[in-house]
Design a protein around this motif. Structure first.
Motif, PDB file in Angstrom:
ATOM      1  N   THR A 297       0.825  -1.203   0.000  1.00  0.00           N
ATOM      2  CA  THR A 297       0.000   0.000   0.000  1.00  0.00           C
ATOM      3  C   THR A 297       0.865   1.262   0.000  1.00  0.00           C
ATOM      4  OG1 THR A 297      -1.784  -1.129   1.170  1.00  0.00           O
ATOM      5  CG2 THR A 297      -1.778   1.280   1.248  1.00  0.00           C
ATOM      6  N   LEU A 298       1.853   1.293   0.878  1.00  0.00           N
ATOM      7  CA  LEU A 298       2.717   2.471   0.958  1.00  0.00           C
ATOM      8  C   LEU A 298       3.537   2.647  -0.317  1.00  0.00           C
ATOM      9  CD1 LEU A 298       3.925   2.151   4.660  1.00  0.00           C
ATOM     10  CD2 LEU A 298       2.142   3.619   3.732  1.00  0.00           C
ATOM     11  N   THR A 299       4.017   1.532  -0.897  1.00  0.00           N
ATOM     12  CA  THR A 299       4.795   1.619  -2.141  1.00  0.00           C
ATOM     13  C   THR A 299       3.939   2.168  -3.277  1.00  0.00           C
ATOM     14  OG1 THR A 299       6.196  -0.234  -1.474  1.00  0.00           O
ATOM     15  CG2 THR A 299       6.126   0.308  -3.825  1.00  0.00           C
ATOM     16  N   ALA A 300       2.689   1.689  -3.359  1.00  0.00           N
ATOM     17  CA  ALA A 300       1.789   2.179  -4.410  1.00  0.00           C
ATOM     18  C   ALA A 300       1.513   3.663  -4.230  1.00  0.00           C
ATOM     19  CB  ALA A 300       0.487   1.378  -4.403  1.00  0.00           C
ATOM     20  N   LEU A 301       1.307   4.104  -2.995  1.00  0.00           N
ATOM     21  CA  LEU A 301       1.070   5.522  -2.744  1.00  0.00           C
ATOM     22  C   LEU A 301       2.273   6.361  -3.145  1.00  0.00           C
ATOM     23  CD1 LEU A 301      -0.761   5.402   0.713  1.00  0.00           C
ATOM     24  CD2 LEU A 301      -1.732   6.170  -1.460  1.00  0.00           C
ATOM     25  N   MET A 302       3.475   5.874  -2.848  1.00  0.00           N
ATOM     26  CA  MET A 302       4.680   6.609  -3.225  1.00  0.00           C
ATOM     27  C   MET A 302       4.834   6.668  -4.741  1.00  0.00           C
ATOM     28  SD  MET A 302       7.402   5.297  -0.338  1.00  0.00           S
ATOM     29  CE  MET A 302       8.733   6.219  -1.119  1.00  0.00           C
ATOM     30  N   THR A 309       3.730  14.063  -9.558  1.00  0.00           N
ATOM     31  CA  THR A 309       4.583  15.242  -9.399  1.00  0.00           C
ATOM     32  C   THR A 309       5.709  15.298 -10.419  1.00  0.00           C
ATOM     33  OG1 THR A 309       5.931  14.051  -7.752  1.00  0.00           O
ATOM     34  CG2 THR A 309       4.101  15.407  -6.939  1.00  0.00           C
ATOM     35  N   GLY A 310       5.770  14.318 -11.336  1.00  0.00           N
ATOM     36  CA  GLY A 310       6.813  14.322 -12.354  1.00  0.00           C
ATOM     37  C   GLY A 310       8.164  13.832 -11.863  1.00  0.00           C
ATOM     38  N   MET A 311       8.211  13.211 -10.695  1.00  0.00           N
ATOM     39  CA  MET A 311       9.475  12.745 -10.127  1.00  0.00           C
ATOM     40  C   MET A 311       9.769  11.289 -10.444  1.00  0.00           C
ATOM     41  SD  MET A 311      10.590  15.455  -8.733  1.00  0.00           S
ATOM     42  CE  MET A 311      11.971  14.773  -7.803  1.00  0.00           C
ATOM     43  N   ALA A 436      -1.933   7.642 -13.025  1.00  0.00           N
ATOM     44  CA  ALA A 436      -0.754   8.463 -12.773  1.00  0.00           C
ATOM     45  C   ALA A 436       0.390   8.101 -13.711  1.00  0.00           C
ATOM     46  CB  ALA A 436      -0.315   8.299 -11.314  1.00  0.00           C
ATOM     47  N   VAL A 437       0.640   6.815 -13.915  1.00  0.00           N
ATOM     48  CA  VAL A 437       1.749   6.387 -14.778  1.00  0.00           C
ATOM     49  C   VAL A 437       1.472   6.743 -16.234  1.00  0.00           C
ATOM     50  CG1 VAL A 437       3.018   4.386 -15.642  1.00  0.00           C
ATOM     51  CG2 VAL A 437       2.481   4.566 -13.204  1.00  0.00           C
ATOM     52  N   VAL A 438       0.237   6.526 -16.695  1.00  0.00           N
ATOM     53  CA  VAL A 438      -0.101   6.833 -18.092  1.00  0.00           C
ATOM     54  C   VAL A 438       0.051   8.333 -18.355  1.00  0.00           C
ATOM     55  CG1 VAL A 438      -1.987   6.896 -19.767  1.00  0.00           C
ATOM     56  CG2 VAL A 438      -1.579   4.843 -18.420  1.00  0.00           C
ATOM     57  N   GLU A 439      -0.433   9.175 -17.452  1.00  0.00           N
ATOM     58  CA  GLU A 439      -0.308  10.619 -17.646  1.00  0.00           C
ATOM     59  C   GLU A 439       1.144  11.068 -17.546  1.00  0.00           C
ATOM     60  OE1 GLU A 439      -2.977  12.436 -14.882  1.00  0.00           O
ATOM     61  OE2 GLU A 439      -4.760  12.033 -16.127  1.00  0.00           O
ATOM     62  N   ALA A 440       1.953  10.377 -16.747  1.00  0.00           N
ATOM     63  CA  ALA A 440       3.382  10.686 -16.704  1.00  0.00           C
ATOM     64  C   ALA A 440       4.057  10.383 -18.031  1.00  0.00           C
ATOM     65  CB  ALA A 440       4.061   9.897 -15.582  1.00  0.00           C
ATOM     66  N   HIS A 441       3.485   9.456 -18.816  1.00  0.00           N
ATOM     67  CA  HIS A 441       3.984   9.139 -20.161  1.00  0.00           C
ATOM     68  C   HIS A 441       3.419  10.078 -21.225  1.00  0.00           C
ATOM     69  CE1 HIS A 441       5.338   5.356 -18.348  1.00  0.00           C
ATOM     70  NE2 HIS A 441       6.056   5.149 -19.431  1.00  0.00           N
ATOM     71  N   GLY A 442       2.569  11.038 -20.832  1.00  0.00           N
ATOM     72  CA  GLY A 442       1.962  11.941 -21.797  1.00  0.00           C
ATOM     73  C   GLY A 442       0.699  11.385 -22.424  1.00  0.00           C
ATOM     74  N   GLY A 443       0.097  10.372 -21.806  1.00  0.00           N
ATOM     75  CA  GLY A 443      -1.121   9.771 -22.333  1.00  0.00           C
ATOM     76  C   GLY A 443      -2.323  10.115 -21.482  1.00  0.00           C
ATOM     77  N   HIS A 444      -3.418   9.405 -21.709  1.00  0.00           N
ATOM     78  CA  HIS A 444      -4.627   9.619 -20.928  1.00  0.00           C
ATOM     79  C   HIS A 444      -5.419   8.320 -20.845  1.00  0.00           C
ATOM     80  CE1 HIS A 444      -5.454  10.696 -25.172  1.00  0.00           C
ATOM     81  NE2 HIS A 444      -6.594  10.076 -24.978  1.00  0.00           N
ATOM     82  N   VAL A 445      -6.337   8.259 -19.875  1.00  0.00           N
ATOM     83  CA  VAL A 445      -7.112   7.049 -19.617  1.00  0.00           C
ATOM     84  C   VAL A 445      -8.592   7.352 -19.761  1.00  0.00           C
ATOM     85  CG1 VAL A 445      -5.362   6.090 -18.078  1.00  0.00           C
ATOM     86  CG2 VAL A 445      -7.160   7.539 -17.144  1.00  0.00           C
TER      87      VAL A 445
END
Length: 468
Positions: A297-302, A309-311, A436-445
């Motif tokens: 749970t904590l890993t997924a939240l991080m 945040t783009g990090m 979050a991961v898809v938008e970090a790649h410049g995509g959308h869901v």
């Protein structure tokens, strides 16, 4: 004290801006007045010169026609008609005898001896100063064919008086302009800084109350300061949403972690009081399972926070989408077989996207896990992909329980789980991580669903251009 300090700074800034405006306005008015004065002085001087030159030409022409007698007659006639009221007229014969002289009364302050100098006669123009009143006598000279000299002059008294009146009136006008500039600068500065005052009031309100619901007043104009206020409002809106999201996330984390932590404690107590080694071993195994759940749970939240945040560190490369889909399907093939769920992939082998292969496999694994979890026995899950407008859209369609329309807008929220799904084991973070991961790649869901008939989740990612 901070509020008074901020107001003092604001007043000082407004004062400086108003003084700059007034100073520039006054400087412009002074420059314009100075230029006007110079042009007027030159125009008056040119007018006097033209009048003298015209009179000299007339006298020269008369001398050529009638001789010295005719010239004297014309000069006498002009004097009788008042044309010499403000003029000096002087005629010298070839023996340097003054045969005619006329000057207005009071011109005794002018020293006329320079008029007999050869340099003056050859240059055609002479200027004689009058020390008592700073006036000058401008004299034009013409030498006729047989050595007769005609000289006509005019004092600058009239011109100087006109320019002096202009200067006096100009100073009065400049005083009025300065007053208008100061008052206008204050009013314009006050009106122009109104958006900044609204911004300062909003920020002070937020600092005092700690609430982010205050907004900068917007006038809906094209003023850059108005645009700044609109951007600040957008920022405050996002901050407010993030704060509310953090509060909701903390509430959900506290709710979702309370149960595993309680179970962890109970299992640990059981292991401590158990006298049987096998029971203690089983208790420790359960404790490890609960610890892994909390860690996940904590890993997924991080991971979600880093992506939003783009990090998040992404190793971007051209990824074979069909290969990633096959890898993700293999992870849940056994679980699907246990429920007699058919996993079907129809992804062309020539589709490539730009992204991090490991993260994209995690995205697809979460979508497939979610589909398998909520699809009943003998159901099926179809995965398809197509390219359009620079993006590859991949869909995961299942025949599961579907999603109630009231829950669809919230399925991507962190730790959000519909009440009916609380009985299903899970963290409630899988879809949030996907987004979050898809938008970090410049995509959308996207998602669409019909309760009781299944759901369709879509992921669009930038397509990888083939190198020609």
């Amino acid at each position: 004290m901070s509020s008074n300090w901020n107001r003092s700074i604001g007043r000082a800034f407004a004062l400086r801006l108003g003084l700059w405006y007034a100073g520039l306005f006054i400087a412009s008015a002074i420059a314009l007045s100075g230029a006007t004065y110079v042009l007027l002085a030159r125009a008056l001087a040119a007018q006097d010169h033209d009048a003298l030159a015209s009179m000299l030409s007339r006298y020269a022409l008369e001398y050529q026609r009638e001789g010295l007698i005719g010239l004297q007659n014309v000069i006498t006639a002009d004097a009788g008609q008042g044309r010499h009221e403000r003029l000096l007229v002087r005629v010298v014969n070839r023996r340097t005898d003054v045969v005619y002289f006329a000057a207005p009364p009071g011109w005794g302050g002018f020293d006329l001896s320079p008029l007999d100098q050869p340099a003056v006669r050859s240059s055609g123009w002479a200027t004689i100063a009058s020390p008592p009143d700073d006036a000058v006598l401008e004299v034009g000279t013409v030498t006729l064919s047989d050595g007769v000299i005609v000289q006509v002059g005019r004092s600058s008294h009239v011109r100087d008086e006109l320019l002096a009146n202009f200067r006096a009136r100009g100073l009065q006008v400049l005083a009025l302009i300065a007053l208008a500039a100061v008052v206008g600068g204050f009013l314009l500065t006050r009106a122009g800084l109104a958006p900044l005052r609204g911004l300062e009031t909003t920020v002070r309100s937020i600092l005092q109350t700690g609430q982010f619901d205050a907004r900068v007043p917007i006038r809906h104009s094209r003023d850059p300061l108005d645009d700044l206020g609109a951007r600040v409002n957008e920022m405050l809106g996002r901050i407010q949403s993030l704060v509310l999201g953090m509060r909701a996330a903390l509430d959900n984390v506290a709710h979702d972690l309370r149960t595993p932590l309680t179970r962890f404690r109970n299992v640990a107590e059981t292991a401590l009081v158990a006298g049987d080694a096998d029971a203690a071993r089983n208790a420790l195994a359960h404790a490890l399972e609960e610890a892994d759940r909390v860690s996940a749970t904590l890993t997924a939240l991080m991971d979600i926070s880093e992506a939003e945040t783009g990090m998040m560190a992404l190793k971007r490369e051209s990824v074979d989408l069909a290969g990633v889909v096959d890898e993700a399907l293999s992870l849940y093939a056994d679980e699907a077989d246990d429920k007699a769920i058919a996993l079907r992939s129809n992804v062309p082998g020539d589709l490539h996207v730009i992204g991090d292969r490991t993260r994209l496999r995690q995205v697809l694994a979460n979508l497939i896990e979610n589909a398998v979890k909520y699809t009943g026995r003998d159901g099926h899950i179809d995965i398809e992909a197509s390219a359009m407008d620079g993006f590859v859209t991949l869909t995961v369609r299942d025949t599961g329980v579907g999603i109630d329309p009231i829950h669809i807008p919230h399925v991507w929220d962190r730790l959000y789980r519909a009440d009916s799904s609380r009985t299903t084991r899970g963290l409630g973070l899988g879809l949030s991580l996907v987004k979050a991961v898809v938008e970090a790649h410049g995509g959308h869901v996207g998602v669409s669903s019909v309760a009781g008939q299944g759901s369709t989740f879509s992921v669009s990612l930038p397509i990888a251009r083939s190198r020609g």
